[in-house]
Scaffold this motif. Structure first.
Motif, PDB file in Angstrom:
ATOM      1  N   SER A  48      -4.820   1.664  -7.858  1.00 61.04           N
ATOM      2  CA  SER A  48      -5.549   1.644  -6.586  1.00 61.04           C
ATOM      3  C   SER A  48      -5.614   3.010  -5.904  1.00 61.04           C
ATOM      4  O   SER A  48      -6.543   3.779  -6.137  1.00 61.04           O
ATOM      5  CB  SER A  48      -4.898   0.595  -5.677  1.00 61.04           C
ATOM      6  OG  SER A  48      -5.429   0.657  -4.395  1.00 61.04           O
ATOM      7  N   TRP A  49      -4.634   3.320  -5.048  1.00 63.98           N
ATOM      8  CA  TRP A  49      -4.839   4.516  -4.215  1.00 63.98           C
ATOM      9  C   TRP A  49      -4.687   5.819  -4.982  1.00 63.98           C
ATOM     10  O   TRP A  49      -5.309   6.809  -4.597  1.00 63.98           O
ATOM     11  CB  TRP A  49      -3.956   4.478  -2.966  1.00 63.98           C
ATOM     12  CG  TRP A  49      -2.477   4.329  -3.170  1.00 63.98           C
ATOM     13  CD1 TRP A  49      -1.574   5.327  -3.319  1.00 63.98           C
ATOM     14  CD2 TRP A  49      -1.744   3.105  -3.201  1.00 63.98           C
ATOM     15  NE1 TRP A  49      -0.320   4.806  -3.449  1.00 63.98           N
ATOM     16  CE2 TRP A  49      -0.385   3.440  -3.378  1.00 63.98           C
ATOM     17  CE3 TRP A  49      -2.103   1.754  -3.102  1.00 63.98           C
ATOM     18  CZ2 TRP A  49       0.631   2.487  -3.465  1.00 63.98           C
ATOM     19  CZ3 TRP A  49      -1.091   0.806  -3.184  1.00 63.98           C
ATOM     20  CH2 TRP A  49       0.258   1.177  -3.365  1.00 63.98           C
TER      21      TRP A  49
ATOM     22  N   VAL B 273      -1.098  -8.298  -1.860  1.00 61.36           N
ATOM     23  CA  VAL B 273      -2.396  -7.897  -1.308  1.00 61.36           C
ATOM     24  C   VAL B 273      -2.435  -6.376  -1.310  1.00 61.36           C
ATOM     25  O   VAL B 273      -1.691  -5.715  -0.583  1.00 61.36           O
ATOM     26  CB  VAL B 273      -2.580  -8.445   0.116  1.00 61.36           C
ATOM     27  CG1 VAL B 273      -3.946  -8.031   0.666  1.00 61.36           C
ATOM     28  CG2 VAL B 273      -2.430  -9.968   0.129  1.00 61.36           C
ATOM     29  N   SER B 274      -3.282  -5.833  -2.185  1.00 58.76           N
ATOM     30  CA  SER B 274      -3.322  -4.383  -2.423  1.00 58.76           C
ATOM     31  C   SER B 274      -4.682  -3.841  -2.008  1.00 58.76           C
ATOM     32  O   SER B 274      -5.672  -4.579  -1.991  1.00 58.76           O
ATOM     33  CB  SER B 274      -3.093  -4.148  -3.929  1.00 58.76           C
ATOM     34  OG  SER B 274      -3.589  -2.891  -4.323  1.00 58.76           O
ATOM     35  N   PRO B 275      -4.752  -2.558  -1.692  1.00 58.07           N
ATOM     36  CA  PRO B 275      -6.087  -1.960  -1.620  1.00 58.07           C
ATOM     37  C   PRO B 275      -6.816  -2.224  -2.937  1.00 58.07           C
ATOM     38  O   PRO B 275      -6.180  -2.275  -4.003  1.00 58.07           O
ATOM     39  CB  PRO B 275      -5.795  -0.465  -1.432  1.00 58.07           C
ATOM     40  CG  PRO B 275      -4.405  -0.401  -0.895  1.00 58.07           C
ATOM     41  CD  PRO B 275      -3.678  -1.566  -1.473  1.00 58.07           C
TER      42      PRO B 275
ATOM     43  N   ASP C 160       0.854  -1.191   0.000  1.00 58.63           N
ATOM     44  CA  ASP C 160       0.000   0.000   0.000  1.00 58.63           C
ATOM     45  C   ASP C 160       0.888   1.238   0.000  1.00 58.63           C
ATOM     46  O   ASP C 160       2.092   1.132  -0.230  1.00 58.63           O
ATOM     47  CB  ASP C 160      -1.002  -0.029   1.164  1.00 58.63           C
ATOM     48  CG  ASP C 160      -0.326  -0.009   2.522  1.00 58.63           C
ATOM     49  OD1 ASP C 160       0.894   0.273   2.578  1.00 58.63           O
ATOM     50  OD2 ASP C 160      -1.003  -0.274   3.530  1.00 58.63           O
ATOM     51  N   ARG C 161       0.298   2.386   0.272  1.00 57.99           N
ATOM     52  CA  ARG C 161       1.073   3.629   0.200  1.00 57.99           C
ATOM     53  C   ARG C 161       2.285   3.614   1.115  1.00 57.99           C
ATOM     54  O   ARG C 161       3.252   4.315   0.900  1.00 57.99           O
ATOM     55  CB  ARG C 161       0.179   4.817   0.602  1.00 57.99           C
ATOM     56  CG  ARG C 161      -0.665   5.334  -0.520  1.00 57.99           C
ATOM     57  CD  ARG C 161      -1.370   6.581  -0.061  1.00 57.99           C
ATOM     58  NE  ARG C 161      -2.083   6.325   1.196  1.00 57.99           N
ATOM     59  CZ  ARG C 161      -2.922   7.194   1.762  1.00 57.99           C
ATOM     60  NH1 ARG C 161      -3.142   8.362   1.191  1.00 57.99           N
ATOM     61  NH2 ARG C 161      -3.536   6.897   2.881  1.00 57.99           N
ATOM     62  N   THR C 162       2.184   2.828   2.187  1.00 61.50           N
ATOM     63  CA  THR C 162       3.246   2.859   3.191  1.00 61.50           C
ATOM     64  C   THR C 162       4.389   1.918   2.840  1.00 61.50           C
ATOM     65  O   THR C 162       5.384   1.879   3.553  1.00 61.50           O
ATOM     66  CB  THR C 162       2.698   2.483   4.578  1.00 61.50           C
ATOM     67  OG1 THR C 162       2.216   1.124   4.514  1.00 61.50           O
ATOM     68  CG2 THR C 162       1.563   3.404   4.986  1.00 61.50           C
TER      69      THR C 162
ATOM     70  N   PRO D 108     -11.915  -0.075   5.963  1.00 61.62           N
ATOM     71  CA  PRO D 108     -12.832  -1.009   5.299  1.00 61.62           C
ATOM     72  C   PRO D 108     -12.032  -1.999   4.451  1.00 61.62           C
ATOM     73  O   PRO D 108     -11.035  -1.609   3.834  1.00 61.62           O
ATOM     74  CB  PRO D 108     -13.697  -0.120   4.424  1.00 61.62           C
ATOM     75  CG  PRO D 108     -13.562   1.261   5.000  1.00 61.62           C
ATOM     76  CD  PRO D 108     -12.184   1.323   5.595  1.00 61.62           C
ATOM     77  N   ALA D 109     -12.468  -3.253   4.438  1.00 60.78           N
ATOM     78  CA  ALA D 109     -11.704  -4.292   3.743  1.00 60.78           C
ATOM     79  C   ALA D 109     -12.092  -4.347   2.272  1.00 60.78           C
ATOM     80  O   ALA D 109     -12.953  -5.118   1.855  1.00 60.78           O
ATOM     81  CB  ALA D 109     -11.915  -5.641   4.423  1.00 60.78           C
ATOM     82  N   ASN D 110     -11.465  -3.469   1.495  1.00 56.45           N
ATOM     83  CA  ASN D 110     -11.559  -3.523   0.034  1.00 56.45           C
ATOM     84  C   ASN D 110     -10.168  -3.875  -0.473  1.00 56.45           C
ATOM     85  O   ASN D 110      -9.246  -3.065  -0.401  1.00 56.45           O
ATOM     86  CB  ASN D 110     -12.007  -2.177  -0.531  1.00 56.45           C
ATOM     87  CG  ASN D 110     -13.469  -1.911  -0.261  1.00 56.45           C
ATOM     88  OD1 ASN D 110     -14.321  -2.769  -0.556  1.00 56.45           O
ATOM     89  ND2 ASN D 110     -13.791  -0.767   0.327  1.00 56.45           N
ATOM     90  N   LEU D 111     -10.042  -5.099  -0.984  1.00 53.50           N
ATOM     91  CA  LEU D 111      -8.714  -5.634  -1.290  1.00 53.50           C
ATOM     92  C   LEU D 111      -8.685  -6.313  -2.649  1.00 53.50           C
ATOM     93  O   LEU D 111      -9.668  -6.914  -3.080  1.00 53.50           O
ATOM     94  CB  LEU D 111      -8.305  -6.673  -0.231  1.00 53.50           C
ATOM     95  CG  LEU D 111      -8.290  -6.228   1.234  1.00 53.50           C
ATOM     96  CD1 LEU D 111      -8.111  -7.438   2.143  1.00 53.50           C
ATOM     97  CD2 LEU D 111      -7.190  -5.195   1.464  1.00 53.50           C
ATOM     98  N   ALA D 112      -7.538  -6.194  -3.300  1.00 54.56           N
ATOM     99  CA  ALA D 112      -7.267  -6.984  -4.509  1.00 54.56           C
ATOM    100  C   ALA D 112      -6.051  -7.849  -4.222  1.00 54.56           C
ATOM    101  O   ALA D 112      -5.022  -7.329  -3.776  1.00 54.56           O
ATOM    102  CB  ALA D 112      -6.992  -6.064  -5.692  1.00 54.56           C
ATOM    103  N   VAL D 113      -6.183  -9.142  -4.458  1.00 58.15           N
ATOM    104  CA  VAL D 113      -5.081 -10.072  -4.237  1.00 58.15           C
ATOM    105  C   VAL D 113      -4.610 -10.554  -5.605  1.00 58.15           C
ATOM    106  O   VAL D 113      -5.379 -11.175  -6.349  1.00 58.15           O
ATOM    107  CB  VAL D 113      -5.502 -11.255  -3.342  1.00 58.15           C
ATOM    108  CG1 VAL D 113      -4.326 -12.204  -3.131  1.00 58.15           C
ATOM    109  CG2 VAL D 113      -6.043 -10.742  -2.015  1.00 58.15           C
TER     110      VAL D 113
END
Lengths: 444, 353
Positions: free
Chosen positions: A363-364, A65-67, A26-28, A389-394
Motif C-alpha cells: 500500500s503506502w 482496514v488498510s489504505p 496505516d503508517r501510523t 480520500p477513501a481508498n481502502l482495502a479491507v
C-alpha cells in the motif's frame, strides 16, 4: 498539470459509508477503529461509530482496514492486446485484489511513448474500477535507441518511466535518461536483463534448465544491470526503481546501495517468493515468466529483502496472455502470469511477516514510489485519517480460499495457482468512497 | 513453496510407463525388459517376411515437426512390421503450417483416433505437454529440443549389449563399464538420454567437452567425471560415444573454429589407437566425418554406427510393443495366417528363419 493521483468522488459512491468492526492499519500504526466516509472522504476514524440512516455498512469484523493497495507493475494490455486484458477487466481484477491504483506498464501496442498514447489510456481509464497511473516508456517504441518525450509525458502526470519487458541495454542512454529524469523529478523503473547474457533464455539457467534442455537466463543477466544502474544512480543522483528483483545477488547489490544512500528502490513479484525453477519440470508455460522463476536460495533472498526493507514493495507483474499463447511450446510461449487477485493471499501464505508489514509492502510504500501518495498530492497510500480520500482495502488475514482460474476477473486464465488453497482474502475494496468490492464480489 | 519434485530422477517406475518421454521414465528393470523384447523383434527382422500381426488394428501416428530421415523411417518401419496402421504428419505439409496450434493439431489427431503418437519437435518438452493433453494414447518422444531422445539411448544400449555378448549376461556387464561421451553435450538430447540410460545400468559415465559445450550445471547428473582432455581418458574408455557438432557451434560462439574443435575433441585414427582393444565406438548420426570422427575411424570394426541404425528398428518395435501390445506376452508375434509360414514366436528360443 493533471495529477493522476487526484480523483473525484465516484459518482456512484453512496453519500455515507461505514466500515465497521475492523482494525485500521496505516503508517501510523494499528488500532481498533470504525471508518466513516462521507462523499468519498474519510471523516471519522474511531471506535463505536453509529451508522447514519441510509448509510452503507461494510462489516470488517476480524479484518484489517488498510489504505488501498497500489500495484507498481500491471500489464493492462489495452490498447493492442484486448483479447488478453482490457482496462475494464484488469482494473476489476485489481479491485478484487484490494488495489485502488495500478501503474500501467507501457508495453502496449502501440507503446505508451507519446502524449497521445498516454491521453488515450487516461480516457479509456475513466470510470475504471481502480485508478490507472500510466508509466511512460523511457525510449521511443521501447526500442532502447532514443529517448521518448519524457517532459511531455510528465506534463500529463506520468511519474514513472520504464521500457519494461526489456531493460535499457545501453548504459550511455540510461545515464542520459537518468539525468533528464532528474530535471522532471520522475523515476526510472528498470527491467534488469542484459540481453547479451540472457539472449534466448526461457527459464533460470541452472540445474533445472540443464536437465530439461531449455536455454537459460543466468542470474548474472539481471545482476550486471542492477550493478550498472546502481552505479549510474549514484553518479547522477537520479532515482532508479528496480522492477521484479529475482536473484540473491541482486538483493545484495540493492541492500548495499541503500545502506550507502544511493537513490534506488525495489519491488518483488509474488511468484518470485512463491515458486522456483523446478516448476518448469512439466514444461507448462504457465510457469514461464521474465525474469524467470529462480532457485530456493533466491526465494529465500527475496523474502529476506521484503522482511528487512531492501525491497519496498510487492508488485504483481500481472501479465495476462490469451490461452492459445500459453498452449505453445515452453520456449515459444510469451512470459508472464496473472497476479492481481492472488498477491495479498500469496504474501500472507508465503511470507512470515506480520499483516501490518504486508500491507505496507502493498500500500503506502509502493504509493510513495509511484508518487501517488498524499505527500505527492495523490489520493493513495498514506493514512486512514479524516480528510483523506477513501481508498481502502479491507482484508481478512485468516480466511482461506481456493484459487479458481475460471472465476478470476481477468480475460486470461494464466495463473499457476489454480486449485491452490491460500490464506488471506480481500473482503472489501473502497475506491474514492465507492465500495467496488463487497464480500469478495465485484459490485460492477 | 510449490515444487514438482516428482519429476526428478529417482522416482522410478515399477511397471512399464504409459508414455516414453525421457529415459528417466525407465528404471533398470524396464530397460532390461526393452532389451529382451528387442532380441525377439531383432529375430523377426531376420525373417524373410519380417512382419508380425502384433499391432494389427492399432493406429500409430508420426508427428515430426522437425526434419528427420533416419528416426522417422525407423519408427515407421517398426510400426509397419508390427502391422499397425501408420499415419504420417509432416509439419511442413499439414495444417500446422497454416498456423494451427499444437494443441489443436493434437486434438485433431486424437479425434481421428490414435493408439500412439511419435513426436519430434525442435522445442524441449513438447512430447511431455502432449502427453498431458491426450487420453488413452501413448506418446513416444522421438527427440525434443535439447531435452531427450530416449529410443536413441535404448538402441545405443542394445548395440553395446551385443558387443558385450548379448542377453542378460551382456546386460550385467554394464556395471562398471567405462563410457565416455564426447562433444556438444550442452545442446544434445542424445547425451541427456544416454547419460541417464548408462547410469541406470551401473556404467561410469565420463563427459568430455570444452566447458562452453557442457550444460550450465551438472548438479544431480549421474556422471562419474568430466574432462576437457580426450587424450587422457581414451585408455580407460570401454565405450566412446561421439556427438555431432553443429557447424554454427564451431563458428566462434561456443568454440573458436571447427578446426580447433577437431584438434581437441575429434576421434582421429591416432586417438582410436589409444582405446582398449575391445572398445566400442558409437555415433548417433548424422555424423560429420572429419569433424567429430575421422573417416577411417568410422570404418573400423569397433565402430558400430551401422549396427546402431539397424538395431533402431527392433528397439522401436520393442517400445511400441511394451506401450501398446496389451496382451503381456509375445504370442501375437506369430506369423499372420496368410503369410508364408517360416517360424513361430521365439521369445526364449534361438534364431529362426
Amino acid at each position: 498539470m493533471a495529477d493522476p493521483g487526484t480523483g473525484r468522488m465516484s459518482p456512484t459512491a453512496p453519500m455515507e459509508l461505514l466500515v465497521r468492526g475492523g482494525t485500521v492499519v496505516d503508517r501510523t500504526g494499528s488500532r481498533r477503529s470504525d471508518v466513516r466516509v462521507v462523499e468519498g472522504t474519510v471523516v471519522e476514524v474511531a471506535e463505536g461509530l453509529e451508522a447514519a440512516p441510509g448509510a452503507t455498512v461494510l462489516d470488517a469484523g476480524g479484518c484489517v482496514v488498510s489504505p488501498g493497495f497500489v500495484d507498481l507493475h500491471t500489464h493492462l494490455r489495452e490498447p493492442g492486446r484486448e483479447e488478453a486484458e482490457t482496462i475494464d477487466s484488469g482494473t476489476r481484477a485489481a479491485a478484487l485484489g484490494g488495489f485502488t491504483a495500478v501503474v500501467a506498464m507501457p508495453n502496449t501496442e502501440p507503446a505508451l511513448d507519446s502524449a497521445e498514447s498516454v491521453r488515450n489510456v487516461h480516457a479509456l481509464a475513466q470510470g475504471a474500477m481502480a485508478h490507472v497511473a500510466v508509466a511512460g516508456a523511457i525510449t521511443v517504441g521501447r526500442a532502447g535507441e532514443r529517448l521518448a518525450p519524457m517532459a511531455e509525458l510528465a506534463a500529463l502526470g506520468v511519474r514513472i518511466f520504464t521500457d519494461d519487458g526489456d531493460g535499457v541495454q545501453s548504459a550511455g542512454l540510461m545515464r542520459r535518461a537518468l539525468q533528464y529524469a532528474m530535471d522532471l523529478d520522475v523515476t526510472l523503473a528498470q527491467h534488469c536483463e542484459d540481453k547479451s547474457l540472457s539472449g534466448g533464455g526461457v527459464m533460470h539457467e541452472g540445474a533445472w534448465s540443464s536437465r530439461l534442455g531449455l536455454p537459460g537466463q543466468p542470474s548474472e543477466a539481471e545482476e550486471v544491470m542492477v550493478a550498472r544502474d546502481i552505479a549510474l544512480a549514484r553518479a547522477t543522483g537520479g532515482r532508479v526503481h528496480f522492477l521484479h528483483l529475482s536473484t540473491a545477488g541482486s538483493v545484495e547489490l540493492v541492500r548495499r546501495a541503500r545502506a550507502e544512500g544511493v537513490p534506488v528502490t525495489a519491488e518483488v513479484a509474488p511468484h518470485h517468493f512463491t515458486l522456483t525453477d523446478a516448476c518448469a519440470c512439466g514444461f507448462d508455460p504457465v510457469f514461464k515468466v521474465n525474469p524467470p522463476l529462480r532457485t530456493d536460495a533466491d526465494v529465500a533472498a527475496v523474502k529476506a529483502a521484503l522482511a528487512d526493507g531492501t525491497a519496498d514493495a510487492i508488485a504483481t507483474d500481472h501479465a495476462p496472455h490469451a490461452p492459445e499463447l500459453k498452449d505453445l511450446p515452453f520456449d515459444e510461449a510469451p512470459p508472464g502470469m496473472l497476479g492481481l487477485q492472488t498477491a495479498l493471499a500469496l504474501a500472507v501464505t508465503e511470507l512470515a511477516l506480520p499483516i501490518e508489514h504486508i500491507v505496507a509492502l502493498l500500500s503506502w510504500q509502493p504509493a510513495a514510489i509511484a508518487r501517488l501518495d498524499g505527500a505527492s498530492g495523490g489520493t493513495q497510500g498514506g493514512d486512514v485519517a479524516p480528510g483523506r480520500p477513501a481508498n481502502l482495502a479491507v482484508v481478512d488475514p485468516v480466511a482461506t480460499w481456493v484459487v479458481d482460474p475460471a472465476a478470476l476477473a481477468s480475460r486470461s486464465r494464466n495463473t499457476p495457482y489454480g486449485g491452490r488453497t491460500l490464506t488471506g482474502q480481500v473482503r472489501h475494496t473502497v475506491l474514492m468512497g465507492e465500495p467496488v468490492v463487497i464480500d469478495a464480489e465485484a459490485q460492477r | 513453496m510449490l515444487s514438482s519434485a516428482k519429476c526428478w530422477a529417482g522416482d522410478l517406475v515399477s511397471a512399464f510407463p504409459k508414455h516414453l518421454l525421457a529415459m528417466d521414465d525407465l528404471d533398470a528393470g524396464a530397460i532390461g525388459e526393452v532389451l529382451r523384447v528387442t532380441d525377439s523383434f531383432a529375430e523377426v527382422g531376420r525373417r524373410a517376411n519380417p512382419k508380425v500381426p502384433t499391432l494389427r488394428g492399432r493406429t500409430v501416428a508420426t508427428l515430426f515437426f522437425e526434419d528427420s530421415t533416419r528416426t522417422r523411417m525407423s519408427f515407421e518401419t517398426a510400426a509397419k512390421r508390427m502391422s499397425a496402421d501408420v499415419l504420417s504428419f509432416a509439419a511442413g505439409s499439414s495444417a500446422v503450417k497454416k498456423g494451427e496450434s499444437l494443441r489443436d493439431t493434437i486434438e485433431t489427431i486424437q479425434a481421428i483416433g490414435m493408439d500412439a503418437v511419435i513426436i519430434r519437435h525442435r522445442s524441449s518438452g513438447v512430447p511431455a505437454r502432449v502427453a498431458s493433453w491426450v487420453e488413452g494414447c501413448a506418446v513416444i518422444n522421438a527427440g525434443d529440443g535439447w531435452h531427450q531422445h530416449p529410443t536413441q539411448a535404448l538402441l545405443d544400449l542394445y548395440t553395446v549389449r551385443q558387443s558385450l555378448g548379448g542377453g542378460d549376461e551382456g546386460l550385467a556387464r554394464f556395471a562398471g563399464l567405462r563410457v565416455t561421451i564426447v562433444g556438444d553435450i550442452r545442446h544434445s538430447r542424445v547425451a541427456r538420454s544416454q547419460i541417464t540410460a548408462y547410469a541406470a545400468l551401473g556404467a561410469d559415465v565420463t563427459l568430455v567437452a570444452p566447458s562452453t559445450l557442457l550444460p550450465p550445471s551438472l548438479e544431480g547428473w549421474p556422471v562419474a567425471s568430466v574432462s576437457h582432455d580426450l587424450d587422457k581418458v581414451l585408455a580407460t574408455s570401454d565405450v566412446v560415444s561421439l556427438l555431432r557438432l553443429q557447424a554454427e557451434r564451431g563458428s566462434g560462439e561456443y568454440v573458436p573454429t571447427m578446426r580447433e574443435y577437431t584438434a581437441g575433441y575429434a576421434l582421429t585414427a591416432r586417438r582410436a589407437l589409444e582405446l582398449p582393444p575391445e572398445a566400442v565406438i558409437l555415433h548417433p548420426g548424422p555424423m560429420i566425418r572429419g569433424v567429430e570422427i575421422a573417416s577411417e575411424v568410422a570404418e573400423l570394426p569397433s565402430a558400430r554406427i551401422t549396427d546402431q541404425v539397424g538395431n533402431g528398428v527392433a528397439v522401436r518395435m520393442a517400445v511400441l510393443f511394451l506401450l501398446l501390445g496389451q496382451p503381456a506376452s509375445l504370442e501375437h508375434m506369430s506369423e499372420p495366417p496368410d503369410s508364408e509360414p517360416i517360424g513361430g514366436p521365439a521369445p526364449e528360443g534361438g534364431p529362426r528363419g
